[in-house]
Enzyme design. Structure first.
Site, PDB file in Angstrom:
ATOM      1  N   ASP A  26      26.497  49.090  38.805  1.00 57.67           N
ATOM      2  CA  ASP A  26      26.851  50.190  39.678  1.00 57.67           C
ATOM      3  C   ASP A  26      25.837  51.317  39.417  1.00 57.67           C
ATOM      4  OD1 ASP A  26      28.395  51.859  41.372  1.00 57.67           O
ATOM      5  OD2 ASP A  26      29.490  52.649  39.650  1.00 57.67           O
ATOM      6  N   ASP A  28      26.518  55.243  40.278  1.00 61.99           N
ATOM      7  CA  ASP A  28      27.165  56.479  39.845  1.00 61.99           C
ATOM      8  C   ASP A  28      27.993  56.265  38.581  1.00 61.99           C
ATOM      9  OD1 ASP A  28      26.146  57.836  42.077  1.00 61.99           O
ATOM     10  OD2 ASP A  28      27.831  57.207  43.311  1.00 61.99           O
ATOM     11  N   GLU A  35      27.784  61.548  39.688  1.00 62.45           N
ATOM     12  CA  GLU A  35      28.260  60.958  40.934  1.00 62.45           C
ATOM     13  C   GLU A  35      27.475  61.643  42.054  1.00 62.45           C
ATOM     14  OE1 GLU A  35      30.773  58.669  41.648  1.00 62.45           O
ATOM     15  OE2 GLU A  35      31.195  58.258  39.535  1.00 62.45           O
ATOM     16  N   ARG A  71      35.302  62.149  51.778  1.00 61.54           N
ATOM     17  CA  ARG A  71      34.361  62.940  50.998  1.00 61.54           C
ATOM     18  C   ARG A  71      33.107  63.277  51.796  1.00 61.54           C
ATOM     19  NH1 ARG A  71      33.758  59.216  45.903  1.00 61.54           N
ATOM     20  NH2 ARG A  71      34.423  57.633  47.412  1.00 61.54           N
ATOM     21  N   GLY A 115      28.169  52.615  45.905  1.00 61.54           N
ATOM     22  CA  GLY A 115      28.963  53.264  46.935  1.00 61.54           C
ATOM     23  C   GLY A 115      28.372  54.612  47.296  1.00 61.54           C
TER      24      GLY A 115
END
Length: 236
Positions: A26, A28, A35, A71, A115
Protein backbone atom coordinates in the site's frame (compact mmCIF):
# COMPACT_ATOMS: atom_id res chain seq x y z
CA UNK A 1 4.58 -0.73 19.99
CA UNK A 2 0.95 -1.58 19.24
CA UNK A 3 -1.02 -2.62 22.35
CA UNK A 4 -2.21 -5.83 20.72
CA UNK A 5 -0.20 -9.05 20.37
CA UNK A 6 3.55 -8.74 19.78
CA UNK A 7 4.96 -8.84 16.28
CA UNK A 8 5.13 -12.27 14.69
CA UNK A 9 5.96 -13.01 11.05
CA UNK A 10 5.98 -16.67 10.07
CA UNK A 11 7.75 -16.95 6.72
CA UNK A 12 6.20 -19.77 4.64
CA UNK A 13 8.50 -22.47 3.25
CA UNK A 14 8.57 -21.21 -0.37
CA UNK A 15 9.85 -17.82 0.82
CA UNK A 16 12.39 -19.48 3.09
CA UNK A 17 13.78 -21.36 0.11
CA UNK A 18 13.69 -18.46 -2.37
CA UNK A 19 13.40 -14.65 -2.33
CA UNK A 20 10.09 -13.06 -3.32
CA UNK A 21 9.57 -12.50 -7.02
CA UNK A 22 7.10 -9.70 -6.31
CA UNK A 23 6.52 -7.41 -3.33
CA UNK A 24 3.42 -5.19 -3.35
CA UNK A 25 2.66 -2.54 -0.75
CA UNK A 26 0.00 0.00 0.00
CA UNK A 27 1.16 3.63 -0.25
CA UNK A 28 -0.49 5.80 2.41
CA UNK A 29 0.83 5.03 5.92
CA UNK A 30 2.86 2.14 4.46
CA UNK A 31 5.25 3.22 1.71
CA UNK A 32 4.97 6.80 2.98
CA UNK A 33 4.28 8.16 6.45
CA UNK A 34 1.34 10.35 5.40
CA UNK A 35 -2.13 9.97 3.95
CA UNK A 36 -2.09 11.86 0.65
CA UNK A 37 -5.80 12.67 0.83
CA UNK A 38 -5.19 14.39 4.16
CA UNK A 39 -2.26 16.37 2.73
CA UNK A 40 -4.51 17.52 -0.11
CA UNK A 41 -7.29 18.32 2.34
CA UNK A 42 -4.88 20.52 4.28
CA UNK A 43 -4.91 22.87 1.27
CA UNK A 44 -8.72 22.84 1.26
CA UNK A 45 -9.07 23.52 4.99
CA UNK A 46 -10.77 20.14 5.53
CA UNK A 47 -7.92 18.08 7.01
CA UNK A 48 -9.63 17.19 10.31
CA UNK A 49 -12.89 16.21 8.62
CA UNK A 50 -11.07 14.07 6.06
CA UNK A 51 -8.76 12.46 8.64
CA UNK A 52 -11.76 11.27 10.66
CA UNK A 53 -13.34 9.63 7.61
CA UNK A 54 -9.99 8.10 6.58
CA UNK A 55 -9.52 6.50 10.00
CA UNK A 56 -13.00 4.98 9.92
CA UNK A 57 -12.50 3.65 6.38
CA UNK A 58 -9.09 2.11 7.15
CA UNK A 59 -10.55 0.44 10.23
CA UNK A 60 -13.27 -1.14 8.10
CA UNK A 61 -16.17 0.92 9.47
CA UNK A 62 -17.02 2.55 6.13
CA UNK A 63 -17.15 1.34 2.53
CA UNK A 64 -13.87 2.53 1.05
CA UNK A 65 -15.23 3.75 -2.30
CA UNK A 66 -18.00 5.76 -0.69
CA UNK A 67 -15.63 7.17 1.93
CA UNK A 68 -13.24 8.23 -0.84
CA UNK A 69 -15.99 10.08 -2.69
CA UNK A 70 -16.94 11.89 0.54
CA UNK A 71 -13.35 12.94 1.18
CA UNK A 72 -12.60 13.95 -2.41
CA UNK A 73 -15.74 16.11 -2.49
CA UNK A 74 -14.12 18.39 0.10
CA UNK A 75 -11.29 19.16 -2.35
CA UNK A 76 -13.48 20.99 -4.88
CA UNK A 77 -11.95 24.30 -5.92
CA UNK A 78 -8.35 23.50 -4.91
CA UNK A 79 -5.85 24.50 -7.65
CA UNK A 80 -4.23 21.56 -9.45
CA UNK A 81 -0.83 23.00 -8.51
CA UNK A 82 -1.48 21.34 -5.14
CA UNK A 83 -0.13 18.05 -6.51
CA UNK A 84 3.40 19.39 -6.79
CA UNK A 85 3.23 20.92 -3.32
CA UNK A 86 2.02 17.69 -1.75
CA UNK A 87 4.59 15.59 -3.61
CA UNK A 88 7.37 17.85 -2.32
CA UNK A 89 6.15 17.29 1.25
CA UNK A 90 5.89 13.48 1.02
CA UNK A 91 8.06 11.57 3.50
CA UNK A 92 8.82 7.94 2.57
CA UNK A 93 8.63 5.52 5.47
CA UNK A 94 12.11 4.82 6.88
CA UNK A 95 13.69 1.93 5.01
CA UNK A 96 11.31 2.21 2.02
CA UNK A 97 14.07 2.90 -0.50
CA UNK A 98 16.24 0.17 0.99
CA UNK A 99 13.41 -2.35 0.69
CA UNK A 100 12.86 -1.51 -2.98
CA UNK A 101 16.59 -1.87 -3.65
CA UNK A 102 16.91 -5.20 -1.84
CA UNK A 103 13.88 -6.66 -3.63
CA UNK A 104 15.44 -5.66 -6.95
CA UNK A 105 18.84 -7.02 -5.86
CA UNK A 106 17.21 -10.39 -5.22
CA UNK A 107 15.72 -10.40 -8.73
CA UNK A 108 12.20 -9.42 -7.69
CA UNK A 109 9.79 -6.72 -8.84
CA UNK A 110 8.15 -4.08 -6.66
CA UNK A 111 4.62 -2.73 -7.05
CA UNK A 112 2.34 -0.40 -5.14
CA UNK A 113 -1.43 -0.26 -4.99
CA UNK A 114 -3.02 2.89 -3.66
CA UNK A 115 -6.39 4.26 -2.76
CA UNK A 116 -4.60 7.59 -3.16
CA UNK A 117 -3.96 9.47 -6.35
CA UNK A 118 -1.96 8.86 -9.53
CA UNK A 119 -0.99 12.54 -9.69
CA UNK A 120 1.19 12.06 -6.59
CA UNK A 121 1.81 8.30 -6.63
CA UNK A 122 3.22 8.09 -10.18
CA UNK A 123 6.06 10.61 -9.77
CA UNK A 124 6.80 9.21 -6.30
CA UNK A 125 7.14 5.69 -7.72
CA UNK A 126 9.24 6.79 -10.67
CA UNK A 127 11.60 8.55 -8.29
CA UNK A 128 11.93 5.43 -6.13
CA UNK A 129 12.47 3.05 -9.04
CA UNK A 130 9.23 1.14 -8.37
CA UNK A 131 8.16 -1.12 -11.24
CA UNK A 132 4.36 -0.99 -11.08
CA UNK A 133 1.70 1.20 -9.52
CA UNK A 134 -2.02 1.80 -9.61
CA UNK A 135 -3.97 4.64 -7.99
CA UNK A 136 -7.06 6.79 -8.41
CA UNK A 137 -7.31 9.87 -10.65
CA UNK A 138 -8.73 13.19 -9.50
CA UNK A 139 -10.86 15.11 -11.97
CA UNK A 140 -9.46 18.52 -12.88
CA UNK A 141 -11.21 21.21 -14.92
CA UNK A 142 -9.78 24.59 -15.86
CA UNK A 143 -6.86 24.04 -13.49
CA UNK A 144 -8.95 23.22 -10.40
CA UNK A 145 -10.05 20.01 -8.68
CA UNK A 146 -13.76 19.34 -9.18
CA UNK A 147 -14.18 17.23 -6.05
CA UNK A 148 -14.75 14.07 -8.06
CA UNK A 149 -12.76 10.96 -8.89
CA UNK A 150 -12.21 10.28 -12.59
CA UNK A 151 -12.64 6.66 -13.68
CA UNK A 152 -12.84 3.52 -11.57
CA UNK A 153 -11.97 3.69 -7.89
CA UNK A 154 -9.14 1.48 -6.65
CA UNK A 155 -10.79 -0.93 -4.21
CA UNK A 156 -9.67 -3.98 -2.27
CA UNK A 157 -10.66 -6.09 -5.30
CA UNK A 158 -8.44 -3.93 -7.53
CA UNK A 159 -5.51 -4.54 -5.20
CA UNK A 160 -5.98 -8.32 -5.42
CA UNK A 161 -6.33 -8.14 -9.18
CA UNK A 162 -3.13 -6.10 -9.58
CA UNK A 163 -1.17 -8.46 -7.32
CA UNK A 164 -2.25 -11.37 -9.52
CA UNK A 165 -1.69 -9.46 -12.78
CA UNK A 166 1.84 -8.34 -11.90
CA UNK A 167 2.77 -11.78 -10.59
CA UNK A 168 1.63 -13.31 -13.88
CA UNK A 169 3.51 -10.67 -15.86
CA UNK A 170 6.74 -11.62 -14.10
CA UNK A 171 5.99 -15.37 -14.09
CA UNK A 172 5.99 -15.37 -10.30
CA UNK A 173 3.84 -17.97 -8.48
CA UNK A 174 1.63 -16.43 -5.81
CA UNK A 175 3.49 -18.35 -3.11
CA UNK A 176 6.54 -16.20 -3.92
CA UNK A 177 4.67 -12.90 -3.53
CA UNK A 178 4.53 -10.64 -0.48
CA UNK A 179 1.87 -7.98 0.22
CA UNK A 180 1.95 -5.33 2.93
CA UNK A 181 -0.56 -2.73 4.07
CA UNK A 182 -2.18 -1.05 7.04
CA UNK A 183 -5.86 -0.74 6.20
CA UNK A 184 -8.94 -2.90 5.92
CA UNK A 185 -8.94 -2.58 2.11
CA UNK A 186 -5.48 -4.21 2.07
CA UNK A 187 -6.59 -7.39 3.87
CA UNK A 188 -7.84 -9.37 0.81
CA UNK A 189 -4.56 -8.63 -1.00
CA UNK A 190 -2.55 -9.76 2.03
CA UNK A 191 -4.60 -12.95 2.23
CA UNK A 192 -3.98 -13.62 -1.50
CA UNK A 193 -0.20 -13.22 -1.41
CA UNK A 194 2.19 -15.97 -0.36
CA UNK A 195 2.93 -13.82 2.69
CA UNK A 196 0.74 -10.95 3.87
CA UNK A 197 2.16 -8.59 6.47
CA UNK A 198 0.13 -6.01 8.38
CA UNK A 199 2.36 -2.94 8.70
CA UNK A 200 1.77 -0.60 11.65
CA UNK A 201 -1.83 -1.56 11.06
CA UNK A 202 -5.21 -0.72 12.49
CA UNK A 203 -6.46 -3.11 15.24
CA UNK A 204 -9.05 -4.78 13.01
CA UNK A 205 -6.38 -5.42 10.38
CA UNK A 206 -3.99 -6.94 12.90
CA UNK A 207 -6.82 -9.20 14.02
CA UNK A 208 -7.36 -10.35 10.43
CA UNK A 209 -3.71 -10.73 9.40
CA UNK A 210 -1.59 -12.78 11.82
CA UNK A 211 1.80 -11.67 10.45
CA UNK A 212 2.57 -8.17 11.69
CA UNK A 213 5.30 -5.54 11.83
CA UNK A 214 4.69 -2.61 14.17
CA UNK A 215 8.11 -0.95 13.97
CA UNK A 216 7.88 1.85 11.39
CA UNK A 217 10.70 0.61 9.16
CA UNK A 218 9.90 -1.03 5.85
CA UNK A 219 13.32 -2.60 5.59
CA UNK A 220 12.32 -4.76 8.54
CA UNK A 221 10.70 -6.96 5.89
CA UNK A 222 14.04 -7.33 4.12
CA UNK A 223 15.56 -8.59 7.35
CA UNK A 224 12.72 -11.02 7.99
CA UNK A 225 13.07 -12.44 4.47
CA UNK A 226 16.89 -12.29 4.67
CA UNK A 227 17.16 -10.52 1.32
CA UNK A 228 20.56 -9.54 -0.12
CA UNK A 229 22.31 -7.05 2.11
CA UNK A 230 20.65 -8.49 5.20
CA UNK A 231 22.02 -11.33 7.29
CA UNK A 232 20.76 -14.87 6.89
CA UNK A 233 20.10 -15.36 3.18
CA UNK A 234 22.32 -17.96 1.61
CA UNK A 235 23.26 -17.71 -2.04
CA UNK A 236 20.84 -19.24 -4.56
Amino acid sequence: MHPLAPDVVVVPEPLVAAPPGLVVTDVDSTLITQEVIEELAGHAGTREQVAEVTARAMDGELDFAESLRLRVATLAGVPATVFGEVLAAIVPTPGAGDLVETVHASGGAFGVVSGGFEEVVAPLCRGMGIDHWVANHLEVRDGYLTGRVSGEIVTSATKVWKLREWAAEHDVPLELTVAMGDGANDVPMMHTAGLGVAFCAKPTVRAAVPDTISVQRLDALAGILALPGTPGRSAH
